[in-house]
Every structure is written in structure tokens, then in C-alpha cells.
Design a protein around this motif. Structure first.
Motif, PDB file in Angstrom:
ATOM      1  N   ILE A 204       0.829  -1.207   0.000  1.00 40.90           N
ATOM      2  CA  ILE A 204       0.000   0.000   0.000  1.00 40.90           C
ATOM      3  C   ILE A 204       0.865   1.258   0.000  1.00 40.90           C
ATOM      4  O   ILE A 204       1.953   1.295   0.562  1.00 40.90           O
ATOM      5  N   ASN A 205       0.347   2.271  -0.686  1.00 44.50           N
ATOM      6  CA  ASN A 205       0.912   3.622  -0.676  1.00 44.50           C
ATOM      7  C   ASN A 205      -0.277   4.554  -0.792  1.00 44.50           C
ATOM      8  O   ASN A 205      -0.934   4.614  -1.839  1.00 44.50           O
ATOM      9  N   GLY A 327      -0.317  -4.984  16.206  1.00 44.99           N
ATOM     10  CA  GLY A 327      -1.395  -5.629  15.493  1.00 44.99           C
ATOM     11  C   GLY A 327      -2.414  -4.611  15.007  1.00 44.99           C
ATOM     12  O   GLY A 327      -2.565  -3.531  15.584  1.00 44.99           O
ATOM     13  N   GLN A 328      -3.126  -4.941  13.928  1.00 46.22           N
ATOM     14  CA  GLN A 328      -4.096  -4.063  13.279  1.00 46.22           C
ATOM     15  C   GLN A 328      -3.441  -2.872  12.582  1.00 46.22           C
ATOM     16  O   GLN A 328      -4.132  -2.008  12.039  1.00 46.22           O
ATOM     17  N   ASN A 329      -2.102  -2.805  12.600  1.00 46.14           N
ATOM     18  CA  ASN A 329      -1.384  -1.667  12.029  1.00 46.14           C
ATOM     19  C   ASN A 329      -0.439  -2.176  10.938  1.00 46.14           C
ATOM     20  O   ASN A 329       0.692  -2.578  11.214  1.00 46.14           O
ATOM     21  N   PRO A 330      -0.876  -2.187   9.675  1.00 43.75           N
ATOM     22  CA  PRO A 330      -0.069  -2.807   8.609  1.00 43.75           C
ATOM     23  C   PRO A 330       1.261  -2.116   8.364  1.00 43.75           C
ATOM     24  O   PRO A 330       2.236  -2.772   8.004  1.00 43.75           O
ATOM     25  N   ILE A 331       1.322  -0.797   8.565  1.00 43.59           N
ATOM     26  CA  ILE A 331       2.571  -0.083   8.293  1.00 43.59           C
ATOM     27  C   ILE A 331       3.602  -0.395   9.374  1.00 43.59           C
ATOM     28  O   ILE A 331       4.763  -0.674   9.076  1.00 43.59           O
ATOM     29  N   TRP A 368      -6.477  -6.576   8.083  1.00 45.14           N
ATOM     30  CA  TRP A 368      -5.244  -5.779   8.026  1.00 45.14           C
ATOM     31  C   TRP A 368      -4.040  -6.598   7.570  1.00 45.14           C
ATOM     32  O   TRP A 368      -3.084  -6.033   7.020  1.00 45.14           O
ATOM     33  N   ILE A 369      -4.067  -7.914   7.773  1.00 44.98           N
ATOM     34  CA  ILE A 369      -2.873  -8.696   7.415  1.00 44.98           C
ATOM     35  C   ILE A 369      -2.662  -8.737   5.904  1.00 44.98           C
ATOM     36  O   ILE A 369      -1.553  -9.018   5.440  1.00 44.98           O
ATOM     37  N   PHE A 370      -3.710  -8.422   5.136  1.00 48.07           N
ATOM     38  CA  PHE A 370      -3.567  -8.427   3.681  1.00 48.07           C
ATOM     39  C   PHE A 370      -3.074  -7.078   3.150  1.00 48.07           C
ATOM     40  O   PHE A 370      -2.804  -6.935   1.963  1.00 48.07           O
ATOM     41  N   ASP A 371      -2.940  -6.093   4.050  1.00 43.91           N
ATOM     42  CA  ASP A 371      -2.253  -4.835   3.736  1.00 43.91           C
ATOM     43  C   ASP A 371      -0.809  -4.860   4.228  1.00 43.91           C
ATOM     44  O   ASP A 371      -0.058  -3.918   3.980  1.00 43.91           O
TER      45      ASP A 371
END
Length: 458
Positions: A204-205, A327-331, A368-371
Motif C-alpha cells: 500500500i501507498n 497488530g491491526q497496524n499494517p505499516i 489488516w494482514i492483507f495490507d
């Protein structure tokens, strides 16, 4: 202008009474006293006197670390600082801190305050607590069910930021750098690093198009996600220039910060890009506050990132690292995975990423894990990945989608005993990557592993 009235004094008295009772019972008094006071007097935070100089720190990632660094450096230089780092960063937590730092008449006992501010709570805090210096570390995707998207959070902060506040912003973040069009701003930036890329390789961007004319942005270089330097070739929009620019010397573990004509060197607390930004953010805020480079440098030499965020030790020739990966934070997770992938030697990784408050009734959102860039963990020198907790099947599926061979992945529900699934032969380092709610478990696991290695060595 908010006036102190009978309702305010009653709320203040009850808040102080609640704080005293909780402390007598050895309970955490960082949230309830403020919640009670605001319930009794909705404009309580507007009525109570505030310290003369207030620094607030908000942002998706790094705000706790930056806040702690600022407080520690100020205290090392003799400042008596009111703060909320022992508790909550929402409006009730800030109100509790103001209660603790006031007299019975609502007068402020201290001249200086540093508050961590939750992004969504900014609309409940900034109308009453107007920071002298307002720091924003960055803005990214976070917990989707709470924060939706970065533009949503940007508007929360931007629409409630007092125009008189001096903003301290990340010039390399094309989202947060646009905060406060009418505010005085100071920008910080890290000059180009050897690891920077020409194109974004992350999944993601969130800044691919120009925020002014909506044409495609051209990145001069990308550090991670939307962090980097970009220009719009159509309208001329570009990333702002940093007032404080850092050059990083990894070999000598030194950060050189250039501001106007001065060049100041600071010891590097951590070599991860996230923490380089955290350190530079704190340095910029403190220099604008009025500390000298020497005052900051002397204090930094005695600082460490708190153990709940990061720790490193070596037993029997194996380096054990604990590192928070929210967790819940893809970046946040992607950056930690990228950091681990670039560390030298053969590595084994333990993932404790569950973001579960109530294990019996949780319906944790796993989208979120797919980001998240689990692809960074698909490296030849990452020889084994152990997943702990209730959601092991989800993480295993995501790792296999990232190309990690199934034989490299192990699952366990015994998180504190996850070290039993490590290979350890030929391993140079073990990385325990944990969510904020798994911190205690991660430290127990680390200590169990250290004890096992000591017994094995004996």
C-alpha cells in the motif's frame, strides 16, 4: 473563555477524591478521575488552568516513544514536567493529568507539560488544551474499524488544531506534512538513505496522487509506503523541505542534524528507520522548545528505548530481540518485518501479533494482514517462523501467500513456551515480534528462552 464555577469546583474535588481513593487502593488513577470530572463538568478541561508551555505528540506510529524521549530529556535538564505517560492518551487521561497537576482551586502546579494525544481524541482535547508545540509523527493506515483511513484521521487533527500552535511535522510524510495551513510550522527530514528505493514495493501507498490537482505523483525516492520525496509534474506540488535535516552514519552510530548553519551530532539510539525518525522528531521539538544541541546530546547518551518497545540481549552466542509490531497496524508491522529482513545472519522469528482484549469473546478483524508486507519474511536466512496464539491459521495462510514454505512455519498456542518450537542450531538471532497487548507475554517468552539457552550452554 471558560469560567470556573461551582460545577467546575465540584468536578475538580470529585476528580481529586477519585484519584486519591484509587491510589490508596493501588489502582491506576490515569483515566477514571478525568472521566468523572468531564462527566460532571463537560468543559472541565477548558476551565482548569494549564501549564504555560505545552507540547503535545500525536500521530499513527511512534508517538509514545517520542513523548517519552521528550519528557526524559527535559527532566534530565532539570525541567519539572506534567505528563500522561503513565496512563491514557485520550481526553479523560489528559484531564486526569491536569487534575494531578493542579491545586484545589484549579491552579497549575507546573509550568511545563508534555501530553501524548490519541489522534481520534484530538477533537476532544485541542479545543481545551492548546499546545504551544504540536508534534505529529506521521499519519498512516491503522486499525480499520477504528481509524478508517489516513484522510479521516488527518481531518480529525486538522479541523481541531488551534491556529496558534507551532506545528512540528515530518517533511517526508506527504499526508501529515499538510496539516495546519495557517499554522507556523517546523519540518524535520532524513536525507536520502542507501536503502531508499526508486519505486514503492509495499502493498500500500496512500499518496499516489497529488493532493492539490489529483494527477499522479512522481517519487524522487521512496523510503517505505508513502514516506519519501515526491513531486507533481503537472502542478508543481512537492514535498516540503526539512528545517532540520538528518544524515545517518550507521557505521559510527551517529545522526548529524543540520539546521540553518549549524551541524549537530547525536548518538543513534537505534538503527531502525522508525526509531531514526522518532529520535529526529524529539530533537526537532526540543530544539524549537529552546534546549541546546549539547543539552539534548548529553541526555540522549543515557536514553534507551523502553523495554516494552524494544530489547536486545545475547545468550550463548544467540542474539535475542523483542520488538513491538502493532497488530491491526499494517505499516508498523511491515516496517518491522523489513527491518528484520535486512539484519545480518541466520534468523528465526516468533510472531505474537494478536490484538485481543477479551480472548473469550473476541472477533478480531484480520483484514489488516492483507495490507501488511509479510513478503519481507520470505528470506533464505529466515529459517523458521513460529506463530503463537489463537489466530495461527490466519497468519500461516498469509505467510504462505507471501511465498514462505510451509515447512518453515510452526504453530503453537503456548505463547510463553513458543521457544520450544525454535531450531536454534546455526541460528544467529531470534526476533520476538509482538503486539502491544502481548508485551508481558513476549518478555516472559524472552526470559524463558534466555534461561533455556543458559541451561543448554551449561
Amino acid at each position: 473563555m471558560y469560567k470556573k464555577n461551582v460545577r467546575f469546583f465540584f468536578a475538580l474535588f470529585m476528580g481529586k477524591l477519585a484519584r486519591t481513593m484509587q491510589r490508596m487502593l493501588k489502582m491506576n488513577a490515569s483515566y477514571f478521575p478525568g472521566k468523572l470530572a468531564v462527566k460532571l463538568c463537560p468543559d472541565f478541561m477548558g476551565c482548569i488552568d494549564k501549564p504555560k508551555t505545552i507540547i503535545t505528540v500525536t500521530g499513527t506510529n511512534g508517538k509514545t516513544t517520542v513523548c517519552n524521549m521528550i519528557i526524559d530529556i527535559l527532566e534530565a535538564n532539570g525541567y519539572d514536567v506534567l505528563n500522561n505517560r503513565a496512563g491514557s492518551n485520550v481526553n479523560a487521561g489528559v484531564a486526569s493529568s491536569l487534575i494531578a497537576g493542579s491545586t484545589l482551586t484549579g491552579k497549575a502546579k507546573k509550568e511545563y507539560a508534555v501530553f501524548e494525544v490519541d489522534e481520534r481524541s484530538s477533537k476532544l482535547i485541542y479545543p481545551y488544551v492548546k499546545p504551544t508545540y504540536a508534534v505529529c509523527t506521521n499519519l498512516f493506515r491503522d486499525s480499520i474499524q477504528r481509524n478508517a483511513n489516513p484522510e479521516f484521521i488527518f481531518n480529525f487533527i486538522n479541523n481541531n488544531m488551534p491556529k496558534e500552535s507551532h506545528l512540528i511535522l515530518n517533511a517526508d510524510d506527504l499526508i501529515s506534512s499538510n496539516l495546519g495551513s495557517e499554522n507556523e510550522k517546523t519540518y524535520f527530514s532524513i536525507n536520502r538513505l542507501p536503502s531508499d528505493r526508486e519505486e514503492c514495493i509495499n502493498l500500500i501507498n496512500d499518496m499516489r496522487i497529488c493532493p492539490k490537482c489529483h494527477h499522479k505523483l512522481k517519487y524522487n525516492y521512496v523510503r517505505y509506503h508513502h514516506i519519501g520525496k515526491a513531486v507533481c509534474e503537472f502542478c508543481g506540488y512537492t514535498s516540503p523541505e526539512g528545517d532540520y535535516k538528518a544524515d545517518v552514519d550507521y557505521e559510527n552510530k551517529v545522526i548529524t542534524v543540520t539546521h540553518n548553519e549549524s551541524r549537530e551530532q547525536y548518538p543513534m539510539i537505534s538503527n531502525s528507520t522508525f526509531n531514526l525518525y522518532n529520535e529526529l522528531t524529539a530533537v526537532t521539538a526540543l530544539r524549537e522548545f529552546g534546549l541546546t544541541g549539547e543539552q539534548i546530546r548529553n541526555a540522549i547518551q543515557n536514553l534507551n528505548i523502553v523495554e516494552s518497545r524494544y530489547s536486545r540481549s545475547t545468550v550463548d552466542g544467540i542474539t535475542i530481540v523483542t520488538n513491538m509490531a502493532k497488530g491491526q497496524n499494517p505499516i508498523a508491522c511491515s516496517c518491522v518485518f523489513d527491518y528484520v529482513s535486512k539484519e545480518p545472519g541466520n534468523k528465526e522469528v516468533i510472531l505474537l501479533l494478536e490484538d485481543i482484549f477479551d480472548r473469550k469473546n473476541s472477533s478480531e478483524n484480520m483484514t489488516w494482514i492483507f495490507d501488511t508486507d509479510f513478503e519481507f519474511l520470505n528470506q533464505p536466512n529466515i529459517t523458521n517462523i513460529v506463530i503463537g496464539g489463537l489466530r495461527t491459521k490466519d497468519y500461516k495462510l498469509r505467510l504462505m501467500m507471501a511465498g514462505v514454505p510451509e515447512e518453515k512455519i510452526k504453530e503453537t498456542t503456548d505463547e510463553a513456551g513458543a521457544y520450544k518450537s525454535l531450531n536454534l542450531d546455526g541460528t544467529d538471532s531470534v526476533y520476538i515480534l509482538h503486539d502491544i497487548h502481548e508485551n508481558d507475554t513476549a518478555l516472559v517468552l524472552r526470559d524463558n528462552l534466555k534461561q533455556y539457552l543458559k541451561e543448554r550452554e551449561a
